[in-house]
Design a protein around this motif. Structure first.
Motif, short mmCIF file in Angstrom:
data_model
loop_
_atom_site.label_atom_id
_atom_site.label_comp_id
_atom_site.label_asym_id
_atom_site.label_seq_id
_atom_site.Cartn_x
_atom_site.Cartn_y
_atom_site.Cartn_z
N THR A 53 0.55 -0.07 1.10
CA THR A 53 -0.56 0.69 0.51
C THR A 53 -1.65 1.02 1.53
OG1 THR A 53 -1.65 -1.37 -0.17
CG2 THR A 53 -0.15 -0.34 -1.75
N GLU A 54 -1.43 0.66 2.78
CA GLU A 54 -2.46 0.85 3.81
C GLU A 54 -2.70 2.34 4.09
OE1 GLU A 54 -5.42 0.27 5.82
OE2 GLU A 54 -4.39 -1.64 5.45
N LYS A 55 -3.97 2.76 3.99
CA LYS A 55 -4.33 4.15 4.22
C LYS A 55 -4.97 4.38 5.59
CE LYS A 55 -5.06 5.19 -0.69
NZ LYS A 55 -6.03 5.67 -1.70
N ASP A 56 -5.56 3.33 6.15
CA ASP A 56 -6.24 3.46 7.43
C ASP A 56 -5.26 3.26 8.59
OD1 ASP A 56 -8.73 3.89 6.25
OD2 ASP A 56 -9.09 1.74 6.03
N HIS A 93 3.40 7.15 4.80
CA HIS A 93 1.94 7.28 4.70
C HIS A 93 1.23 6.61 5.88
CE1 HIS A 93 3.06 3.33 3.18
NE2 HIS A 93 1.84 2.93 3.51
N LEU A 94 1.98 5.85 6.69
CA LEU A 94 1.37 4.94 7.67
C LEU A 94 1.25 5.62 9.03
CD1 LEU A 94 0.49 1.91 7.49
CD2 LEU A 94 2.64 1.36 8.65
N GLN A 162 -7.25 12.34 9.36
CA GLN A 162 -7.22 11.73 8.02
C GLN A 162 -8.25 12.40 7.11
OE1 GLN A 162 -8.84 7.68 7.50
NE2 GLN A 162 -6.84 7.11 6.68
N LYS A 165 -7.17 15.86 6.00
CA LYS A 165 -6.16 15.76 4.94
C LYS A 165 -6.80 15.40 3.61
CE LYS A 165 -2.09 14.54 7.69
NZ LYS A 165 -1.03 13.53 7.92
N GLU A 166 -7.79 14.48 3.67
CA GLU A 166 -8.46 14.09 2.44
C GLU A 166 -9.23 15.26 1.84
OE1 GLU A 166 -10.83 10.83 3.69
OE2 GLU A 166 -9.18 9.38 3.66
N LYS A 173 -3.76 12.36 -4.78
CA LYS A 173 -4.03 10.99 -4.35
C LYS A 173 -3.11 10.54 -3.21
CE LYS A 173 -5.88 9.34 -8.74
NZ LYS A 173 -5.74 8.34 -9.82
N ALA A 174 -1.96 11.13 -3.11
CA ALA A 174 -1.03 10.70 -2.06
C ALA A 174 -0.50 11.91 -1.32
CB ALA A 174 0.13 9.92 -2.67
N SER A 180 4.27 14.64 5.12
CA SER A 180 4.53 13.52 6.04
C SER A 180 5.56 13.91 7.07
CB SER A 180 5.01 12.31 5.24
OG SER A 180 5.37 11.27 6.10
#
Length: 698
Positions: A53-56, A93-94, A162, A165-166, A173-174, A180
């Motif tokens: 679940t890591e986003k950073d 996602h990583l 990042q 993208k946000e 949300k993903a 990717s």
């Protein structure tokens, strides 16, 4: 919890002896000056982070141990990510950057880092920064320093990407798998020593670990006779340069001496790897003549009353102390002679700025100063630059202070390599060279690594001689040098030699004699490896072991002889031994035993060479085992390719094992009539199949 005003990244480290952790701590310390916050954890603490679940961004620093394994702290993590059921987009996602630590003296260089890096890629993770592979053989700092310099710009670019993208996907949300897959992938760069020239383009921020150190009234111009640099002296341009030195590492240990009485713990209580065994030394034999270049000893241990078990080819650890004279000298220099037998109480400073500061696990809760320096700290360790930086603050002489600053600076990197790292300088050598330096005990505890037990190969078979264990070693000698004013013996080999001196027998025939001793040493097993005899006794094998590299093969042959005696109806494959030494009459180890193995058929072929003996033959005989092997090219190719046999190499890596592998590659290329690249691939496949095995040291 991380500060909300700073951008967070996850920082994971996997360490075996503390190198990777120290580098991770340096990253953690630098992060603040770049407006970032590092959330640092050991990679084994999987309950404190979640890569799923890591986003950073994630930064990983990982070492390699053994012959290419990930460190013990990373085993569960590696096992988890190697789950074959994980989908190829599991970590899509990583985004991560990885720094691997290793030693090119060993075959599988940086394999711990490479394994994690490769698997993360297979699971869809994206690199935001080039993978760095640092080589302890030439100096980790040659890659680590510039890799850290470039990390901050790469992190900021990762955060910008990042954020973009946000912003573009504020409702989503993903990130979709298609995005990717389309994101930029940066290919791995195996950074070499040439990256010293890498310049950090992020000029807006100066790293917190870099201080501008300018010359202020210190005249270090070399005199006419002092134009050569040394440990204590620099020459222009370094002596006249402004310096970039590391930030002062935060102190975190508070030391208090107590007048209470008591007993020190047993040294075996410091071992966390498993059960230890106190065993008697029942025999000590000098295998070499007095005039040999090196002195080789064989020790026999009595393990009959223990549950210690082993196979030929196994290794084990010996728990040894630091040299008593060096410990006393260190205590004297620190001005603590009157407190040598006082018990020491350690506390973590409440106001320390060190991340995750804790009581060192290798220091007992109650022990004396002398015990700590004897059994807990590696006082012979080569001081790292962070330690040199701390020693600067303990040095009163201005010239000595400046030189220590130079040695830990970016500008003095080559001097550090030449006069400290390559010269094998330890703390005592530094304190002799810089007499105004008076470090405190807490600095030693904070900067000296944990004292490591020493590993040795078993040189016997429990089947051949039940309840006994042999091992063989050279007494290591470190001659005096300009950077080291006194000669020294190896920490463990010197101690063992002194311990068994009353028991020592110089006659080689003493291998068959019995003796008794009250001397005991503490040992514990090393995790099993693949350096064992083939499971099928009919499979042929070749052994290459010059000098003390012959040690495990004596165990192999003892075991094979006993199997032949007990199983007369079995089929046994042929056995080859390539042995080499300097002089036939001075250091031909186990000469009589090898002759017996030949005569009774246990050993099929024995090929020997002597590198220092003169010859009157028209054609000079080969001097080294790699040269002898080439004379038997067809036999080597047949055993490895046609008979699917095994090939074992034991001994020095740089001066022997690499030469042997080159010879095998040439043999495969010649006998298979293929190019060298294809032959190298075949050798790699033999290694992978564990039919070409090495037990080597540097």
């Amino acid at each position: 919890m991380c500060c909300d005003s700073k951008r967070r990244f996850l920082l994971l480290y996997a360490t075996q002896k503390g190198q990777a952790k120290a580098i991770a701590e340096e990253i953690w310390q630098q992060a603040g000056a770049h407006g970032l916050e590092a959330d640092m954890h050991c990679i084994s603490e999987m309950d404190k982070y979640n890569l799923e679940t890591e986003k950073d961004p994630v930064v990983i620093v990982i070492s390699t141990t053994g012959t290419g394994d990930p460190p013990d702290t990373a085993r569960k993590f590696v096992k988890k990510i190697q789950d074959p059921t994980l989908p190829p987009d599991h970590f899509a996602h990583l985004q991560y950057g990885l720094l691997g630590l290793g030693d090119s003296e060993y075959t599988f260089f940086c394999n711990g880092g490479k394994t994690v890096d490769r698997r993360l890629q297979e699971l869809g993770a994206q690199r935001f920064y080039d993978t760095g592979l640092a080589d302890d053989c030439v100096g980790l700092e040659l890659v680590v320093d510039p890799w850290l310099d470039g990390l901050w710009l790469a992190l900021k670019e990762a955060f910008l990407l990042q954020k973009e993208k946000e912003d573009m996907n504020s409702v989503v949300k993903a990130v979709s798998s298609s995005l990717s897959a389309a994101s930029h992938v940066v290919h791995e760069l195996n950074l070499s020593s040439e990256v010293q020239n890498l310049k950090l383009e992020d000029a807006g921020v100066r790293s917190s670990d870099v201080l501008s150190q300018k010359l202020v009234g210190i005249n270090l111009v070399a005199s006419a006779r002092d134009t050569e640099p040394s440990l204590v002296r620099s020459v222009p341009p370094l002596s006249q340069s402004a310096l970039n030195i590391p930030a002062l590492p935060p102190e975190y240990i508070e030391v208090q001496f107590q007048d209470t009485c008591g007993e020190n713990p047993h040294p075996s209580s410091l071992i966390s790897e498993g059960a230890t065994f106190d065993v008697s030394v029942t025999k000590a034999v000098q295998l070499t003549r007095e005039d040999a270049v090196k002195t080789t000893l064989l020790l026999e241990l009595d393990i009959a009353d223990t549950v210690f078990d082993y196979q030929p080819g196994d290794a084990f650890y010996v728990v040894c102390p630091n040299n008593v004279n060096e410990v006393e000298e260190l205590i004297q220099i620190m001005g603590l002679s009157e407190k040598a037998e006082c018990f020491v109480s350690l506390k973590v400073k409440q106001d320390t700025k060190k991340k995750g500061a804790a009581h060192p696990q290798h220091i007992p809760e109650r022990s004396t100063l002398k015990f700590i320096l004897t059994w807990c700290l590696e006082i012979r360790a080569i001081p790292k630059k962070a330690f040199l930086r701390a020693l600067v603050e303990c040095t009163s002489d201005a010239g000595e202070k400046r030189r220590l600053q130079e040695l830990c600076s970016r500008q003095g990197a080559s001097d550090y390599t030449r006069f400290i790292r390559d010269s094998g300088v330890c703390l005592l050598d530094l304190l002799h060279a810089f007499p105004s330096c008076k470090p405190s005990l807490n600095l030693l505890i904070e900067h000296l690594p944990r004292f490591q037990a020493r590993s040795y190969s078993v040189s016997s078979s429990n089947l051949y001689q039940p309840g006994k264990l042999w091992f063989v070693f050279n007494i290591v000698e470190f001659p005096a040098s300009p950077s080291r004013p006194v000669s020294r013996k190896g920490v463990c080999t010197g101690w063992l030699a002194e311990l068994v001196a009353p028991l020592l027998q110089p006659n080689k025939t003493a291998l068959d004699t019995k003796s008794s001793s009250t001397e005991k040493i503490t040992i514990f097993p090393r995790p099993t490896n693949a350096f064992h005899l083939p499971d099928n006794p009919s499979v042929p094998f070749m052994m290459v072991g010059p000098g003390t590299g012959i040690a495990p093969f004596i165990g192999f042959l003892q075991h094979r002889q006993k199997l032949r005696e007990e199983n007369t109806d079995w089929e046994f494959g042929e056995t080859w031994l390539f042995f080499g030494c300097r002089h036939q009459d001075r250091d031909y180890l186990f000469k009589d035993e090898l002759r017996c193995f030949l005569e009774n058929g246990t050993l099929t072929h024995l090929k020997v060479c002597f590198s220092r003996d003169s010859s009157t033959a028209a054609v000079a005989p080969p001097k080294y085992v790699q040269d002898v092997i080439r004379l038997y090219a067809k036999e080597v190719a047949r055993v490895l390719l046609k008979d699917r046999g095994y090939f074992y190499v034991c001994g020095d890596k740089k001066h022997m094992a690499d030469g042997v592998s080159d010879a095998v590659v040439d043999i495969l290329s010649m006998e298979m009539e293929t190019d060298k690249l294809e032959a190298m691939k075949i050798l790699a496949m033999l290694r992978e199949a564990k039919r070409y095995l090495q037990d080597v040291w540097s």
